[in-house]
Design a protein around this motif. Structure first.
Motif, short mmCIF file in Angstrom:
data_model
loop_
_atom_site.label_atom_id
_atom_site.label_comp_id
_atom_site.label_asym_id
_atom_site.label_seq_id
_atom_site.Cartn_x
_atom_site.Cartn_y
_atom_site.Cartn_z
N UNK A 167 0.83 -1.22 0.12
CA UNK A 167 0.01 0.05 -0.03
C UNK A 167 0.70 1.33 -0.02
N UNK A 168 2.12 1.22 0.75
CA UNK A 168 2.86 2.42 0.83
C UNK A 168 3.44 2.73 -0.76
N UNK A 169 3.86 1.45 -1.35
CA UNK A 169 4.43 1.72 -2.68
C UNK A 169 3.37 2.30 -3.51
N UNK A 170 2.33 1.61 -3.40
CA UNK A 170 1.14 2.27 -4.54
C UNK A 170 0.85 3.79 -4.10
N UNK A 171 0.86 4.06 -2.81
CA UNK A 171 0.56 5.59 -2.54
C UNK A 171 1.67 6.42 -3.19
N UNK A 172 2.90 6.07 -2.91
CA UNK A 172 3.93 7.13 -3.27
C UNK A 172 4.19 6.95 -4.89
N UNK A 173 3.72 5.79 -5.82
CA UNK A 173 3.76 5.88 -7.28
C UNK A 173 3.17 7.06 -7.73
N UNK A 174 3.40 7.72 -8.92
CA UNK A 174 2.88 8.87 -9.48
C UNK A 174 3.07 9.98 -8.81
N UNK A 175 3.82 10.05 -7.79
CA UNK A 175 3.87 11.27 -6.94
C UNK A 175 5.24 11.92 -7.60
N UNK A 176 5.03 13.49 -7.56
CA UNK A 176 6.23 14.30 -8.18
C UNK A 176 7.00 14.73 -7.30
N UNK A 177 8.44 14.65 -7.31
CA UNK A 177 9.51 15.03 -6.40
C UNK A 177 9.04 16.45 -6.04
N UNK A 178 9.44 16.70 -4.64
CA UNK A 178 8.97 18.04 -4.21
C UNK A 178 7.65 18.09 -3.56
N UNK A 179 6.93 17.05 -3.81
CA UNK A 179 5.33 17.13 -3.43
C UNK A 179 5.09 16.61 -2.14
#
Length: 776
Positions: A548-560
């Motif tokens: 779930x953590x991996x799924x949540x962080x995928x697609x997030x842009x650096x600095x966000x």
């Protein structure tokens, strides 16, 4: 009776929660004393729960024990001596008794070298201590107590040997009689038998037990297991030297476990020639999760010399059968055995690796220990064991202070390092980016010992890649190719693609990317401390993050910043989080995209070199050493030159990574004050560079006792004993325990007369006791 006896269990290497902290032998003694009307207690001195002098003093003052007993081993005898000396300081009249493996065959003359000790226990503690208790209660002459050695009017008196009970059930159970508290333990040690009938020349057990094996009844052990199971303990460590000695009894024993205490698990050890597929299947059904065998050596000639009575082919077959049965295998092994060469010793390491036995726990080999009572100890030279030219007191055995006809002292040291290098935890830590500088420092400090094998180069290459040091990694690849190109393991290592990572601004976290993030988890609106962390580095898809953590962080842009929920598995290691849905807040600092290389020459020429910029260096160091180094490497000389803690940290990191020239360039640019230069010398010394260390330490000479201790240590490492003696005699070091300890070691290395060695040892002991007494 009102007589009270105190037993002290000194194990400063074990945590209280470990089953190693269970004082089983002393528990048997106390249970037997209690059965016969005496009272008493066992006090423990453990790694994470050290016994305080204040508590010890209060116990002696309140209960006035008739005697105090210690279990003594080679590794704890000096600590035991300190407690014994404190006993005499508190109450000179209390008899101090030493028992355990170290004392059974210790020379009686050793008592003359230990003023604080009155009696050595020669036989089994349960029987001897009961006789001694009766003699003390009746004020009888100690000559009537069988199985002891004691001092009388300056002479040493040895009494007749003490008979052993034929049936172990004659001895009460320390568990059933609650001789000690098992609170906090999830595993317990049990003995279903004692002794061994084998003839191995390196082992103490057969002689100590008259080459006989004696048993507890199956019913007795079942009663103990049921009792402990009710207390929540379901895992057991059977400490029997030979668990499968009697096949018929063992089968009955295992069937009883299945019938009476289902669901338990256990560890046990036996000989390879005593197991087969049918017995292993029964062991598995009964709950055996690990079976340990005595390998000792993978060289048949060595096995024959030590009278092991097995052949390496037998063990190979037993290992496969055990692994096929679904039981984990551990292998006890030794190096520095009689007649063994360095090549033979490396065969043993390769045998363990080839059979896919994890080099962890009991499978980490040890140098042969020549203890009192082993057949080798009776005539070491006859076995090709040659004592090192050092001074030792009579209460210490030859132990590891020898070389052999087949291996020099340096070669024995080399094997010790090779086994440590191949430990499973080293491999796992590198895989997960943990303790990289500690492991790299170990490798680079001892590089000359690893040159004949490829493991160190492969490990360093992996560490360098973790730390974005692709140039040094490529050098490791080339050395591997040139020196070990035909090695199958090296071929496999070099033929796989290597991954570097390239920092990209405003990149989006995708599969296989490396991410740097802060996070904290909230449960019912409250932050869970265990979930709060900063500057984490992870690779998406590596398996280190929960799904779930991996799924949540995928697609997030650096600095966000992002927020998502994570459902923890029901079997998660932290009970607070197991099965819980936690809301996470995450800040994504950076995303690094993977760059794959199949050609090792391109790793150095074309791999990206990333620039990491973080302002909060102190917190960065606290949470992520690897990232802290990568920031310092590119920034410290420009932005933080005036910040000495960061400069010194980079200096230490460079040394551990083997970048000696870079480290010394930094050191020579340091301010010239003695405090700073002395610290640099201390760091160099810790990294096994005593000659370079002295260059800096000399500039801080005479500034503090600590600096003088460091100089003393450096001269000892360089075998400059005369100079070391001059420093050690400095009056400013008269009260330094570290200096006293170094001077004891110096007396041994210089082969000073034993009287001078003992004088230094006793000075150290007196100072330790004064410090302990000051805490009462």
């Amino acid at each position: 009776m009102s007589e009270n006896f105190l037993l002290l269990h000194v194990n400063e290497w074990a945590d209280f929660e470990s089953c190693d902290a269970i004082p089983l032998s002393q528990g048997y003694i106390l249970a037997n004393l209690q059965r016969h009307g005496y009272s008493g207690q066992i006090l423990g001195d453990y790694k994470n729960r050290p016994l305080t002098p204040h508590h010890f003093h209060d116990y002696l003052q309140e209960y006035h024990p008739q005697a105090i007993g210690f279990s003594v081993y080679e590794e704890n005898i000096n600590r035991v001596r300190a407690w014994a000396a404190l006993t005499k300081k508190i109450d000179q009249k209390i008899p101090v008794v030493l028992g355990g493996p170290q004392t059974t065959f210790m020379p009686g003359e050793a008592l003359k070298q230990m003023d604080e000790v009155d009696i050595l226990c020669r036989g089994e503690g349960e029987t001897v201590m009961l006789e001694l208790a009766n003699a003390l209660a009746d004020k009888s002459n100690l000559t009537e107590v069988a199985g002891i050695c004691y001092k009388e009017n300056g002479s040493i008196v040895e009494t007749e040997s003490c008979p052993r009970p034929e049936s172990l059930d004659d001895l009460p159970s320390p568990y059933l009689d609650e001789a000690f508290d098992c609170t906090g333990k999830d595993r317990a040690i049990l003995l279903s038998s004692r002794g061994c009938s084998s003839s191995c020349t390196f082992c103490y057990t057969p002689r100590a037990n008259g080459k006989k094996v004696r048993f507890h009844s199956v019913d007795r052990v079942m009663a103990e297991m049921l009792h402990l199971q009710r207390k929540g303990i379901n895992d057991f460590w059977f400490a029997d030297p030979n668990f499968a000695h009697s096949r018929e009894r063992l089968e009955t024993f295992l069937e009883s476990i299945i019938d009476k205490v289902p669901g338990v698990t256990f560890w046990c050890q036996t000989r390879a020639n005593l197991v087969d597929a049918k017995l292993l299947a029964l062991l598995k059904r009964a709950g055996a999760h690990t079976l340990a065998f005595g390998l000792e050596s993978a060289h048949d000639g060595t096995l024959k010399r030590i009278k092991k009575g097995t052949k390496i082919g037998q063990l190979s077959k037993a290992i496969k059968l055990t692994q096929d049965a679904g039981i984990n295998v551990e292998l006890f092994s030794l190096f520095g055995l009689p007649g063994e060469s360095l090549k033979n010793a490396q065969q043993t390491l390769d045998f363990v690796k080839r059979h896919k036995v994890d080099i962890a726990g009991n499978s980490i080999s040890q140098q042969l220990h020549v203890f009192f009572g082993t057949p080798i100890s009776e005539n070491p030279i006859e076995h090709g064991i040659n004592a090192l030219p050092i001074t030792k007191p009579a209460y210490q055995s030859l132990c590891r202070d020898f070389q052999t006809s087949g291996m020099s002292e340096d070669e024995i040291h080399q094997m010790r390092l090779l086994w440590r290098l191949n430990r499973r935890d080293f491999d796992e830590d590198i895989k997960n980016g943990r303790h990289l500088f500690t492991i790299a420092g170990f490798i680079t400090r001892h590089k000359k010992y690893f040159d004949s094998r490829p493991e160190a180069e492969m490990m360093l290459a992996r560490i360098y890649l973790h730390l974005d040091e692709c140039g040094p990694a490529a050098q490791c690849f080339l050395r591997l190719q040139q020196k070990f190109g035909d090695d199958p393991e090296v071929k496999q290592f070099l033929n796989r693609p290597f991954t570097a990572y390239k920092n990209k601004r405003r990149a989006i976290a995708r599969e296989a990317c490396q991410v740097i993030f802060d996070c904290k988890g909230l449960l019912n609106g409250v932050i869970v401390p265990e979930t709060e962390s900063y500057f984490n580095m992870a690779t998406l898809g590596s398996g280190t993050l929960l799904a779930d953590f991996k799924k949540g962080i995928k697609g997030v842009k650096s600095g966000s910043t992002t927020q998502f929920e994570v459902l923890f598995p029901t079997d998660y290691g932290n009970e607070k989080l197991a099965g819980e849905k936690v809301s996470f807040q995450v800040y994504l600092h950076q995303v690094l995209e993977p760059v794959m290389y199949k050609d090792i020459e391109k790793v150095a020429k074309k791999s990206p070199r990333n620039m990491f910029r973080f302002d909060d260096l102190f917190n960065l160091k606290k949470h992520n050493n690897n990232l802290y180094f990568m920031v310092l490497r590119d920034s410290v000389l420009h932005s933080y030159t005036g910040n000495l803690p960061h400069v010194m940290a980079l200096f230490n990191y460079y040394l551990k990574l083997g970048f000696k020239e870079k480290a010394l360039d930094l050191a020579y640019s340091l301010p010239q004050g003695p405090s700073v230069l002395g610290h640099a010398g201390r760091v160099l010394l810790a990294n096994e560079l005593p000659e370079e260390a002295l260059e800096f330490l000399e500039k801080a000479a005479d500034t503090s006792a600590e600096m003088e201790n460091q100089r003393l240590k450096a001269h000892i490492k360089l075998k400059q004993y005369e100079e070391a003696e001059k420093i050690g005699a400095d009056p400013r070091l008269a009260t330094s325990l570290q200096a006293m300890n170094l001077r004891v070691n110096l007396a041994s290395l210089q082969q000073l007369p034993v009287e001078r060695y003992l004088k230094r040892m006793n000075n150290l002991l007196d100072s330790q006791v004064k410090m302990m007494a000051a805490k009462i």
